[in-house]
Design an enzyme around this catalytic site. Sequence first.
Site, PDB file in Angstrom:
ATOM      1  N   ARG A  32      22.248  37.844  28.993  1.00  0.00           N
ATOM      2  CA  ARG A  32      23.397  37.442  29.799  1.00  0.00           C
ATOM      3  C   ARG A  32      24.562  37.062  28.876  1.00  0.00           C
ATOM      4  O   ARG A  32      24.355  36.530  27.777  1.00  0.00           O
ATOM      5  CB  ARG A  32      23.061  36.232  30.680  1.00  0.00           C
ATOM      6  CG  ARG A  32      22.196  36.541  31.888  1.00  0.00           C
ATOM      7  CD  ARG A  32      22.905  37.406  32.921  1.00  0.00           C
ATOM      8  NE  ARG A  32      22.093  37.623  34.112  1.00  0.00           N
ATOM      9  CZ  ARG A  32      21.337  38.717  34.316  1.00  0.00           C
ATOM     10  NH1 ARG A  32      21.299  39.684  33.425  1.00  0.00           N
ATOM     11  NH2 ARG A  32      20.632  38.840  35.435  1.00  0.00           N
ATOM     12  N   HIS A  46      26.512  46.586  31.030  1.00  0.00           N
ATOM     13  CA  HIS A  46      25.356  45.965  31.713  1.00  0.00           C
ATOM     14  C   HIS A  46      24.429  47.064  32.260  1.00  0.00           C
ATOM     15  O   HIS A  46      24.140  47.119  33.460  1.00  0.00           O
ATOM     16  CB  HIS A  46      25.833  45.037  32.845  1.00  0.00           C
ATOM     17  CG  HIS A  46      24.782  44.019  33.228  1.00  0.00           C
ATOM     18  ND1 HIS A  46      25.090  42.716  33.535  1.00  0.00           N
ATOM     19  CD2 HIS A  46      23.437  44.114  33.357  1.00  0.00           C
ATOM     20  CE1 HIS A  46      23.986  42.056  33.830  1.00  0.00           C
ATOM     21  NE2 HIS A  46      22.967  42.890  33.724  1.00  0.00           N
TER      22      HIS A  46
HETATM   23  P1  NAP Z   1      10.891  36.183  31.829  1.00  0.00           P
HETATM   24  O1  NAP Z   1       9.658  37.001  32.028  1.00  0.00           O
HETATM   25  O2  NAP Z   1      11.136  35.034  32.724  1.00  0.00           O
HETATM   26  O3  NAP Z   1      10.910  35.707  30.309  1.00  0.00           O
HETATM   27  C1  NAP Z   1      11.753  34.723  29.827  1.00  0.00           C
HETATM   28  C2  NAP Z   1      11.290  34.322  28.430  1.00  0.00           C
HETATM   29  O4  NAP Z   1      12.244  33.402  27.880  1.00  0.00           O
HETATM   30  C3  NAP Z   1       9.941  33.603  28.434  1.00  0.00           C
HETATM   31  O5  NAP Z   1       9.184  34.007  27.318  1.00  0.00           O
HETATM   32  C4  NAP Z   1      10.335  32.132  28.301  1.00  0.00           C
HETATM   33  O6  NAP Z   1       9.372  31.320  27.638  1.00  0.00           O
HETATM   34  C5  NAP Z   1      11.561  32.237  27.423  1.00  0.00           C
HETATM   35  N1  NAP Z   1      12.418  31.051  27.572  1.00  0.00           N
HETATM   36  C6  NAP Z   1      13.066  30.632  28.681  1.00  0.00           C
HETATM   37  N2  NAP Z   1      13.769  29.501  28.426  1.00  0.00           N
HETATM   38  C7  NAP Z   1      13.536  29.207  27.128  1.00  0.00           C
HETATM   39  C8  NAP Z   1      13.953  28.165  26.276  1.00  0.00           C
HETATM   40  N3  NAP Z   1      14.780  27.203  26.701  1.00  0.00           N
HETATM   41  N4  NAP Z   1      13.513  28.160  25.011  1.00  0.00           N
HETATM   42  C9  NAP Z   1      12.678  29.137  24.563  1.00  0.00           C
HETATM   43  N5  NAP Z   1      12.249  30.165  25.318  1.00  0.00           N
HETATM   44  C10 NAP Z   1      12.670  30.197  26.586  1.00  0.00           C
HETATM   45  O7  NAP Z   1      12.175  37.141  31.953  1.00  0.00           O
HETATM   46  P2  NAP Z   1      12.292  38.710  31.727  1.00  0.00           P
HETATM   47  O8  NAP Z   1      11.834  39.449  32.917  1.00  0.00           O
HETATM   48  O9  NAP Z   1      11.681  39.039  30.412  1.00  0.00           O
HETATM   49  O10 NAP Z   1      13.888  38.869  31.651  1.00  0.00           O
HETATM   50  C11 NAP Z   1      14.644  38.148  30.685  1.00  0.00           C
HETATM   51  C12 NAP Z   1      16.127  38.212  31.008  1.00  0.00           C
HETATM   52  O11 NAP Z   1      16.644  39.506  30.707  1.00  0.00           O
HETATM   53  C13 NAP Z   1      16.506  38.017  32.476  1.00  0.00           C
HETATM   54  O12 NAP Z   1      16.525  36.642  32.827  1.00  0.00           O
HETATM   55  C14 NAP Z   1      17.876  38.660  32.559  1.00  0.00           C
HETATM   56  O13 NAP Z   1      18.871  37.703  32.325  1.00  0.00           O
HETATM   57  C15 NAP Z   1      17.864  39.672  31.417  1.00  0.00           C
HETATM   58  N6  NAP Z   1      17.935  41.057  31.915  1.00  0.00           N
HETATM   59  C16 NAP Z   1      19.030  41.812  31.600  1.00  0.00           C
HETATM   60  C17 NAP Z   1      19.110  43.112  32.034  1.00  0.00           C
HETATM   61  C18 NAP Z   1      20.265  43.988  31.663  1.00  0.00           C
HETATM   62  O14 NAP Z   1      20.444  45.058  32.224  1.00  0.00           O
HETATM   63  N7  NAP Z   1      21.071  43.621  30.702  1.00  0.00           N
HETATM   64  C19 NAP Z   1      18.070  43.658  32.806  1.00  0.00           C
HETATM   65  C20 NAP Z   1      16.980  42.860  33.113  1.00  0.00           C
HETATM   66  C21 NAP Z   1      16.923  41.548  32.659  1.00  0.00           C
HETATM   67  P3  NAP Z   1       7.946  30.985  28.351  1.00  0.00           P
HETATM   68  O15 NAP Z   1       7.235  32.309  28.410  1.00  0.00           O
HETATM   69  O16 NAP Z   1       7.291  30.064  27.421  1.00  0.00           O
HETATM   70  O17 NAP Z   1       8.269  30.433  29.695  1.00  0.00           O
HETATM   71  C1  GLV Z   2      19.777  42.611  35.360  1.00  0.00           C
HETATM   72  O1  GLV Z   2      20.636  42.143  34.694  1.00  0.00           O
HETATM   73  C2  GLV Z   2      18.607  41.906  35.796  1.00  0.00           C
HETATM   74  O2  GLV Z   2      18.559  40.682  35.641  1.00  0.00           O
HETATM   75  O3  GLV Z   2      17.680  42.560  36.314  1.00  0.00           O
END
Ligand code: NAP
Ligand code: GLV
Length: 315
Positions: free
Chosen positions: A230, A278
């Site tokens: 983000r 994005h």
């Molecule tokens: P997720 O499964 O919820 O993983 C989040 C990770 O971040 C977990 O390993 C979590 O640790 C860690 N985390 C959260 N807060 C933290 C902190 N304060 N300190 C250290 N580690 C922390 O999420 P995801 O599905 O992988 O997606 C991640 C992010 O990618 C989304 O929230 C979104 O913003 C972004 N995204 C972007 C796009 C795009 O097109 N650009 C697409 C999809 C997603 P724990 O495992 O220990 O809880």
């Molecule tokens: C895209 O940014 C998502 O969070 O899936």
Amino acid sequence: MKIIFWFPQTDASAWLHGLARALPDAALREWQPGDTDPADYAVVWHPPRELFGVPGLRAIFNLGAGVDAILAHEHERPGTLPGTAMLVRLEDSGMGRQMSEYVQHAVLRYLRRFDEYALAQARREWHVLAPHPHETFTVGVLGLGVLGAQVAQAVAALGVPVRGFSRSMKTIEGIETYSGELHGEQFDAFLDGVKLLVNLLPATPDTESVLNARTFGKLSRGAYLVNVARGTHLDEQDLLDALASGTLAAATLDVFREEPLAPDHPFWREPRITITPHSSALTLRDEAISQVADKIGALARGETVSGVVHVGRGY
Ligand code: NAP
Ligand code: GLV
């Protein structure tokens, strides 16, 4: 069961047809402001606050991995989210592969210095550049969740050392893992010596502006940044300063504080910043419908589902 749908920047009819095929017994409707008829489930992307006032909601399905846009409503006005409804986000549903491809591409581009060759070509210069040694091109992945863990393993397959950081400790084959808070000793140990930093954290109050001068200063000098999470994670002026001072060599940015990025934003004029709109991991309609429909079916049968957001934690 009644389901409302809100995703204004898309072809709603294709989504509604797909959902109707997957859930033939459901009464589906595209929600419009002013619609206060009850519904059991909402399937949404960036909904307005008013939608949460629909009575009877048992679950809200977010058509993306990041729930920051929905939680912003709750932070601004606590109690916006109906207390009886769970918030469920997409888990992978085709995004892990896209994200892995995007980050692998960035890693190879910087490892083999294709970014510098592109700049040299624009100047009609013919210089052979030594590639970075694989052994010292350490990639650090911030966030080892559904996407971060996949990305870390995809990058490790390129033959560079990979480490990852998350809040709770993980064990991932081939990845050196660190855990803790984003300002502790473990975080600094994770950053130390990283040549390319990938951000895949969720946007929460704890992760706001984590990509800042302090973080950049802990990396290997002349490191690379890839932000695919983000825009609020990045201190934009700190990035420009880090590029100017040589602390960072280049950055690939897919997300921005303001989207679309304004035409006069200084990032457009910085040749060492690569911009994509994005689009590193898009929501794929068929995959998303299949995942959401399976979860609605499970909830309707009284079963539990994964991907439920911890509202207090913010992800
Ligand atoms: P997720 O499964 O919820 O993983 C989040 C990770 O971040 C977990 O390993 C979590 O640790 C860690 N985390 C959260 N807060 C933290 C902190 N304060 N300190 C250290 N580690 C922390 O999420 P995801 O599905 O992988 O997606 C991640 C992010 O990618 C989304 O929230 C979104 O913003 C972004 N995204 C972007 C796009 C795009 O097109 N650009 C697409 C999809 C997603 P724990 O495992 O220990 O809880
Ligand atoms: C895209 O940014 C998502 O969070 O899936």
